[in-house]
Motif scaffolding. Sequence first.
Motif, PDB file in Angstrom:
ATOM      1  N   UNK A   6       9.653 -13.397 -36.257  1.00  0.00           N
ATOM      2  CA  UNK A   6       9.925 -14.493 -37.120  1.00  0.00           C
ATOM      3  C   UNK A   6      11.483 -13.925 -37.159  1.00  0.00           C
ATOM      4  N   UNK A   7      11.696 -12.743 -37.182  1.00  0.00           N
ATOM      5  CA  UNK A   7      13.205 -12.727 -37.368  1.00  0.00           C
ATOM      6  C   UNK A   7      14.003 -12.525 -35.994  1.00  0.00           C
ATOM      7  N   UNK A   8      14.004 -13.140 -35.470  1.00  0.00           N
ATOM      8  CA  UNK A   8      14.201 -13.784 -33.814  1.00  0.00           C
ATOM      9  C   UNK A   8      14.977 -15.129 -34.278  1.00  0.00           C
ATOM     10  N   UNK A   9      13.404 -15.818 -34.565  1.00  0.00           N
ATOM     11  CA  UNK A   9      13.643 -17.073 -34.911  1.00  0.00           C
ATOM     12  C   UNK A   9      14.508 -17.602 -35.857  1.00  0.00           C
ATOM     13  N   UNK A  10      14.691 -16.695 -37.332  1.00  0.00           N
ATOM     14  CA  UNK A  10      15.691 -17.049 -37.852  1.00  0.00           C
ATOM     15  C   UNK A  10      17.233 -16.709 -38.114  1.00  0.00           C
ATOM     16  N   UNK A  11      17.063 -15.874 -36.714  1.00  0.00           N
ATOM     17  CA  UNK A  11      18.555 -15.731 -36.095  1.00  0.00           C
ATOM     18  C   UNK A  11      19.081 -16.845 -35.329  1.00  0.00           C
TER      19      UNK A  11
ATOM     20  N   UNK B  52      21.522 -20.079 -34.407  1.00  0.00           N
ATOM     21  CA  UNK B  52      21.760 -20.422 -35.169  1.00  0.00           C
ATOM     22  C   UNK B  52      21.691 -21.828 -35.236  1.00  0.00           C
ATOM     23  N   UNK B  53      21.237 -22.491 -35.254  1.00  0.00           N
ATOM     24  CA  UNK B  53      20.299 -23.854 -36.594  1.00  0.00           C
ATOM     25  C   UNK B  53      19.783 -23.314 -37.139  1.00  0.00           C
ATOM     26  N   UNK B  54      18.497 -22.630 -37.142  1.00  0.00           N
ATOM     27  CA  UNK B  54      18.005 -23.013 -38.275  1.00  0.00           C
ATOM     28  C   UNK B  54      19.066 -21.862 -39.137  1.00  0.00           C
ATOM     29  N   UNK B  55      19.952 -20.923 -38.831  1.00  0.00           N
ATOM     30  CA  UNK B  55      20.725 -20.206 -39.430  1.00  0.00           C
ATOM     31  C   UNK B  55      21.702 -20.662 -40.525  1.00  0.00           C
ATOM     32  N   UNK B  56      22.459 -21.950 -39.494  1.00  0.00           N
ATOM     33  CA  UNK B  56      23.182 -23.072 -40.688  1.00  0.00           C
ATOM     34  C   UNK B  56      22.824 -23.619 -41.285  1.00  0.00           C
ATOM     35  N   UNK B  57      21.123 -23.837 -41.167  1.00  0.00           N
ATOM     36  CA  UNK B  57      20.886 -25.033 -42.033  1.00  0.00           C
ATOM     37  C   UNK B  57      20.186 -23.462 -43.290  1.00  0.00           C
ATOM     38  N   UNK B  58      20.495 -22.251 -43.306  1.00  0.00           N
ATOM     39  CA  UNK B  58      20.903 -21.503 -44.129  1.00  0.00           C
ATOM     40  C   UNK B  58      19.576 -21.081 -44.741  1.00  0.00           C
TER      41      UNK B  58
ATOM     42  N   UNK C   9      16.626 -18.348 -45.300  1.00  0.00           N
ATOM     43  CA  UNK C   9      16.571 -17.439 -44.696  1.00  0.00           C
ATOM     44  C   UNK C   9      14.966 -16.583 -44.177  1.00  0.00           C
ATOM     45  N   UNK C  10      15.097 -14.997 -44.052  1.00  0.00           N
ATOM     46  CA  UNK C  10      13.903 -14.779 -42.398  1.00  0.00           C
ATOM     47  C   UNK C  10      12.655 -14.901 -43.445  1.00  0.00           C
ATOM     48  N   UNK C  11      12.675 -14.438 -44.670  1.00  0.00           N
ATOM     49  CA  UNK C  11      12.170 -14.925 -45.814  1.00  0.00           C
ATOM     50  C   UNK C  11      11.193 -15.893 -45.917  1.00  0.00           C
ATOM     51  N   UNK C  12      11.550 -17.086 -45.717  1.00  0.00           N
ATOM     52  CA  UNK C  12      11.208 -18.989 -45.330  1.00  0.00           C
ATOM     53  C   UNK C  12      10.558 -19.185 -44.537  1.00  0.00           C
ATOM     54  N   UNK C  13      11.693 -18.566 -43.327  1.00  0.00           N
ATOM     55  CA  UNK C  13      11.027 -18.455 -42.341  1.00  0.00           C
ATOM     56  C   UNK C  13       9.939 -17.750 -41.850  1.00  0.00           C
ATOM     57  N   UNK C  14       9.397 -16.801 -42.839  1.00  0.00           N
ATOM     58  CA  UNK C  14       8.666 -15.089 -42.717  1.00  0.00           C
ATOM     59  C   UNK C  14       6.874 -16.749 -42.923  1.00  0.00           C
ATOM     60  N   UNK C  15       7.564 -17.122 -44.592  1.00  0.00           N
ATOM     61  CA  UNK C  15       6.077 -17.617 -45.376  1.00  0.00           C
ATOM     62  C   UNK C  15       5.889 -19.106 -44.464  1.00  0.00           C
ATOM     63  N   UNK C  16       6.628 -20.272 -43.787  1.00  0.00           N
ATOM     64  CA  UNK C  16       6.831 -20.863 -43.455  1.00  0.00           C
ATOM     65  C   UNK C  16       5.703 -21.263 -41.350  1.00  0.00           C
ATOM     66  N   UNK C  17       5.933 -19.894 -40.930  1.00  0.00           N
ATOM     67  CA  UNK C  17       5.117 -19.264 -39.853  1.00  0.00           C
ATOM     68  C   UNK C  17       4.808 -19.273 -40.312  1.00  0.00           C
TER      69      UNK C  17
END
Length: 363
Positions: free
Chosen positions: A46-51, A53-59, A61-69
Amino acid sequence: MSTATTTAPPPAAAPAATPGASAATATPWRDKLNGVLFVGLMSAAVMQLADFPAIRQLGFSPLVVGIVCGMLYGNFLRGTMPVDWGVGVNFTARRLLRIAVAFYGLNISIQQIAAVGLPGLAVSVAVVVGTLLLGTWVGQRMLGLDRDTAMLTAAGSAICGAAAVLAFEPTLRAQPHKSAVAVATVVLFGTLSMFLYPVLYHAGWLPFDTQALGIYIGGTIHEVAQVVGAASNIDPATTEVATIVKMTRVALLVPVLLILGLYLRSAASHAGGNAKGAKLPIPWFAVGFLVLAIVNSLNIIPADVVAAIRRLDVFALTMAMTALGIETRFANIRKAGPRVMALGLILYAWLLVGGYGIVKLAS
C-alpha cells in the motif's frame, strides 16, 4: 509366616504424542503473528502504491489507500486468508492502532501552536467544538444515525481526518464498518476541498491575506495531506501557516478524547444508576500523544531519529487502516451509507461557510 509381596501395577503407558501437539498450544500466538505479518506485507505494498505520482497528486495519504485496499481484499479475497489469522488482523486494527496514534504526537510541537498565535488557536478550537457538536446532534436527531457513527463522522471532519476516526474508535468501542463509512466522508469531501479551495481563492471568493487564508485552509480541511495539497496550489507562505494551524487541530485530539471519556462515564452512570461504579475510560494512547508532543517540543531527540519514527508511525497507522478495511463489510456500509454521506455534506457546508465566518471574526 510368609508375607505376600504386592507388586504395584505397571504405570500406564503415556499416550502417544500426536504430531504437532506442542505446536498446537502455540497456535494463538502463531496465528496472531501471522495475521500481523500479513497485514504488514499488504501495508508495505500500500505504501508503494500511495507513492505513485498520480495517487500522491490527488492527496490520498497511505492511510486512505490502506483502508480502500483492505476493504477490497476483505470483501472479495478474504477467503484466501486463513481464518485463524483474523486474531492478528484484529490486534492490528485495535492495539497497534493505539500505539501508532500515540506516536503521532511527534508530528506537532508547542512551538508550532505558538507560531500561529491566538487567532489560529481560536479558529481551531471553534471549528473543532462546533463541528463535533453539530455533527453529533444532526447525525442523531435529524438523520437517525447511531451515536458512534455520528461521532466518528464528526471527528473525521473536525480534527484530523482518518487519524481522528481511528483515535475515536477504541474510545467509543465502535464497530469497524462505522469507522469505514466515517473515513469515506473524509476521502470524498477532503479531496473535493483540495481542488475547490484554490479555485475559490483565484476566483476572488476568499478575500483573505496570507495569514488569514492559511488559517482558513488549515482550520477547515479534513486531512493534513489534503491541507498541504490545497495550500500548495496557492503559495508556500500560505502552506506553512495552513500546516501549522492544522497541527493545532491535531493537538486538540487529546482534550477532546478526555472530555469524551468523561461524557461516556456520565452516560454509563446514568444508564446503570451508579455514578461511583462507572469507570473513567481514560484514552491512555491520547495521553501518550500529548507526552510525545511535549518531548518533540523540547528538541531532545535528534531530528533524523524523529524523522525515522514518523515514517515508521505512518506505516503503523497504514497497517491499522488496512486491517480496519479487511474487517469491514460492504453490506454493513450500505445500511448507513447515504445518511452518513448526508452528514458529511452538512458538515462540509458548515466548514466552508461557518469556517469562513469564524476566520473573519478572528482576523
